[in-house]
Design a protein around this motif. Structure first.
Motif, PDB file in Angstrom:
ATOM      1  N   CYS A 168       0.707  -1.216  -0.053  1.00 24.92           N
ATOM      2  CA  CYS A 168      -0.076  -0.053  -0.050  1.00 24.92           C
ATOM      3  C   CYS A 168       0.832   1.107   0.029  1.00 24.92           C
ATOM      4  CB  CYS A 168      -0.897   0.198   1.257  1.00 24.92           C
ATOM      5  SG  CYS A 168      -1.971   1.411   1.320  1.00 24.92           S
ATOM      6  N   ASN A 169       1.023   1.900  -0.914  1.00 23.29           N
ATOM      7  CA  ASN A 169       1.941   3.175  -1.314  1.00 23.29           C
ATOM      8  C   ASN A 169       1.149   4.289  -1.377  1.00 23.29           C
ATOM      9  OD1 ASN A 169       0.763   3.035  -3.755  1.00 23.29           O
ATOM     10  ND2 ASN A 169       2.394   2.901  -4.669  1.00 23.29           N
ATOM     11  N   ILE A 170      -0.070   4.387  -0.700  1.00 31.85           N
ATOM     12  CA  ILE A 170      -0.729   5.594  -0.926  1.00 31.85           C
ATOM     13  C   ILE A 170      -0.221   6.939  -0.133  1.00 31.85           C
ATOM     14  CG2 ILE A 170      -2.529   5.336   0.682  1.00 31.85           C
ATOM     15  CD1 ILE A 170      -4.678   6.326  -1.101  1.00 31.85           C
ATOM     16  N   SER A 171       0.699   6.580   0.727  1.00 35.53           N
ATOM     17  CA  SER A 171       1.135   7.758   1.675  1.00 35.53           C
ATOM     18  C   SER A 171       2.634   7.896   1.182  1.00 35.53           C
ATOM     19  CB  SER A 171       0.975   7.521   3.135  1.00 35.53           C
ATOM     20  OG  SER A 171      -0.348   7.155   3.804  1.00 35.53           O
ATOM     21  N   ASP A 172       3.149   7.179   0.085  1.00 42.51           N
ATOM     22  CA  ASP A 172       4.475   7.511  -0.216  1.00 42.51           C
ATOM     23  C   ASP A 172       4.590   8.757  -1.013  1.00 42.51           C
ATOM     24  OD1 ASP A 172       4.837   4.921   0.478  1.00 42.51           O
ATOM     25  OD2 ASP A 172       5.452   4.189  -1.333  1.00 42.51           O
ATOM     26  N   ILE A 198       2.172  10.856  -3.939  1.00 45.41           N
ATOM     27  CA  ILE A 198       1.587  12.210  -3.428  1.00 45.41           C
ATOM     28  C   ILE A 198       2.227  13.347  -4.729  1.00 45.41           C
ATOM     29  CG2 ILE A 198       1.588  14.044  -1.792  1.00 45.41           C
ATOM     30  CD1 ILE A 198       1.947  12.070   0.321  1.00 45.41           C
ATOM     31  N   GLU A 199       3.341  13.357  -4.827  1.00 49.31           N
ATOM     32  CA  GLU A 199       4.015  14.197  -5.838  1.00 49.31           C
ATOM     33  C   GLU A 199       3.572  13.939  -7.340  1.00 49.31           C
ATOM     34  OE1 GLU A 199       6.005  17.399  -7.114  1.00 49.31           O
ATOM     35  OE2 GLU A 199       5.789  16.760  -5.251  1.00 49.31           O
ATOM     36  N   GLU A 200       3.394  12.589  -7.723  1.00 47.01           N
ATOM     37  CA  GLU A 200       3.003  12.208  -8.991  1.00 47.01           C
ATOM     38  C   GLU A 200       1.497  12.752  -9.166  1.00 47.01           C
ATOM     39  OE1 GLU A 200       3.638  10.299 -12.918  1.00 47.01           O
ATOM     40  OE2 GLU A 200       4.726  11.416 -11.447  1.00 47.01           O
ATOM     41  N   LYS A 219      -0.265  15.132  -7.567  1.00 47.91           N
ATOM     42  CA  LYS A 219      -0.452  16.356  -7.808  1.00 47.91           C
ATOM     43  C   LYS A 219      -0.074  16.697  -9.382  1.00 47.91           C
ATOM     44  CE  LYS A 219       0.809  17.830  -3.035  1.00 47.91           C
ATOM     45  NZ  LYS A 219       1.725  18.236  -2.306  1.00 47.91           N
ATOM     46  N   LYS A 220       1.243  16.316  -9.777  1.00 46.86           N
ATOM     47  CA  LYS A 220       1.621  16.650 -11.098  1.00 46.86           C
ATOM     48  C   LYS A 220       0.613  16.306 -12.314  1.00 46.86           C
ATOM     49  CE  LYS A 220       4.930  14.362 -12.971  1.00 46.86           C
ATOM     50  NZ  LYS A 220       6.485  13.734 -13.152  1.00 46.86           N
ATOM     51  N   LEU A 221      -0.133  15.053 -12.057  1.00 44.85           N
ATOM     52  CA  LEU A 221      -1.070  14.592 -12.848  1.00 44.85           C
ATOM     53  C   LEU A 221      -2.256  15.125 -12.579  1.00 44.85           C
ATOM     54  CD1 LEU A 221       0.213  10.802 -13.390  1.00 44.85           C
ATOM     55  CD2 LEU A 221       0.737  13.022 -14.765  1.00 44.85           C
ATOM     56  N   ASN A 222      -2.714  15.618 -11.537  1.00 43.99           N
ATOM     57  CA  ASN A 222      -4.103  16.213 -11.341  1.00 43.99           C
ATOM     58  C   ASN A 222      -5.032  14.893 -11.103  1.00 43.99           C
ATOM     59  OD1 ASN A 222      -6.151  17.801 -10.150  1.00 43.99           O
ATOM     60  ND2 ASN A 222      -6.692  18.372 -12.373  1.00 43.99           N
ATOM     61  N   LYS A 223      -4.481  13.940 -10.354  1.00 42.58           N
ATOM     62  CA  LYS A 223      -5.231  12.590 -10.050  1.00 42.58           C
ATOM     63  C   LYS A 223      -5.345  12.507  -8.634  1.00 42.58           C
ATOM     64  CE  LYS A 223      -4.246   9.880 -14.321  1.00 42.58           C
ATOM     65  NZ  LYS A 223      -3.777   8.629 -14.832  1.00 42.58           N
ATOM     66  N   THR A 224      -6.077  11.579  -8.264  1.00 46.80           N
ATOM     67  CA  THR A 224      -6.065  11.195  -6.906  1.00 46.80           C
ATOM     68  C   THR A 224      -4.839  10.406  -6.359  1.00 46.80           C
ATOM     69  OG1 THR A 224      -7.213   8.950  -7.134  1.00 46.80           O
ATOM     70  CG2 THR A 224      -8.734  11.242  -7.100  1.00 46.80           C
ATOM     71  N   ARG A 225      -4.638  10.335  -5.082  1.00 48.95           N
ATOM     72  CA  ARG A 225      -3.477   9.554  -4.859  1.00 48.95           C
ATOM     73  C   ARG A 225      -3.877   7.934  -4.886  1.00 48.95           C
ATOM     74  NH1 ARG A 225      -1.825  10.233   1.126  1.00 48.95           N
ATOM     75  NH2 ARG A 225      -3.768  10.707   1.509  1.00 48.95           N
ATOM     76  N   ALA A 226      -5.220   7.824  -4.870  1.00 49.69           N
ATOM     77  CA  ALA A 226      -5.541   6.223  -4.991  1.00 49.69           C
ATOM     78  C   ALA A 226      -5.088   5.916  -6.450  1.00 49.69           C
ATOM     79  CB  ALA A 226      -6.893   6.170  -4.375  1.00 49.69           C
ATOM     80  N   GLN A 227      -5.663   6.733  -7.344  1.00 46.21           N
ATOM     81  CA  GLN A 227      -5.532   6.396  -8.720  1.00 46.21           C
ATOM     82  C   GLN A 227      -3.742   6.307  -8.951  1.00 46.21           C
ATOM     83  OE1 GLN A 227      -7.382   9.968 -10.351  1.00 46.21           O
ATOM     84  NE2 GLN A 227      -7.934   8.790 -11.933  1.00 46.21           N
TER      85      GLN A 227
END
Length: 211
Positions: free
Chosen positions: A97-101, A105-107, A109-117
């Motif tokens: 589970c890497n949702i908090s990595d 988070i950075e990726e 924000k960059k792609l304007n996607k949710t962290r879950a995606q």
């Protein structure tokens, strides 16, 4: 390891569930899973209006993969909290589970996607032939479905039981159109305890078969 007292409470709970539900359309192995979901939520609706739906190969594909030491990928840490960790140790299953990595988070924000995606997309290789357990985020489920359709991953099982009002129902409806083995449910209900319960129940089925 469950204590004798704890086991007696669990056994009594299962008896109550059997008694209150009565007859049902599930196979023996399917009922093991549905009953454990009800046990974890005290919600009998999972055997009724919000019933659990199984792909025909779901249980056989998942139990085979788990016994071979496959990865288990989750959308949130809450799913991991409900796992019986002794099961993973026995077969060498790695839980991811890497949702908090920070990279996720950075990726995102960059792609304007949710962290879950984003978290699902970044572990495509690790989920190949593994068990994906999504109990919280519909966007995680839609991303996994998209990745399967793109041919970049092929899980042994997708547990898609996210809870919510936005895209939860739609993501589950879409999951049921795939040939990939899945376990899901009808409607908005779901949640991390349900996803955890399904994984734990799969191990119960494995244990039952080995006795």
């Amino acid at each position: 390891m469950i204590t004798q007292k704890g086991q007696s409470i669990e056994d009594k709970s299962m008896e109550i569930i059997d008694s209150e539900i009565g007859s049902h359309p599930y196979s023996e192995d399917e009922w093991t899973i549905v009953k454990r979901i009800i046990h974890s939520t005290a919600d009998f609706d999972f055997a009724r209006a919000n019933k659990i739906v199984f792909h025909k190969d779901a249980i056989s594909s998942a139990t085979d993969a788990l016994q071979k030491g496959c990865n288990i990928i989750t959308d949130v840490n809450g799913v991991i909290g409900g796992f019986n960790k002794d099961n993973m140790k026995k077969f060498g299953n790695q839980v991811i589970c890497n949702i908090s990595d920070a990279a996720v988070i950075e990726e995102a924000k960059k792609l304007n996607k949710t962290r879950a995606q984003t978290s699902m997309r970044l572990v495509a290789r690790q989920m190949d032939h593994g068990v994906v357990a999504i109990g919280n985020a519909p966007t995680a489920l839609t991303e996994v479905i998209q990745m399967i359709r793109e041919g970049i991953t092929s899980p042994a099982l997708v547990i898609g039981i996210p809870v919510g009002f936005v895209c939860a129902v739609e993501s589950k409806d879409e999951l049921r159109t795939l040939d990939t083995p899945y376990i899901t449910n009808i409607g908005r209900k779901g949640g991390s305890p349900c996803a955890s319960a399904i994984v734990n129940a799969l191990y119960k089925i494995i244990a039952k078969r080995s006795t």
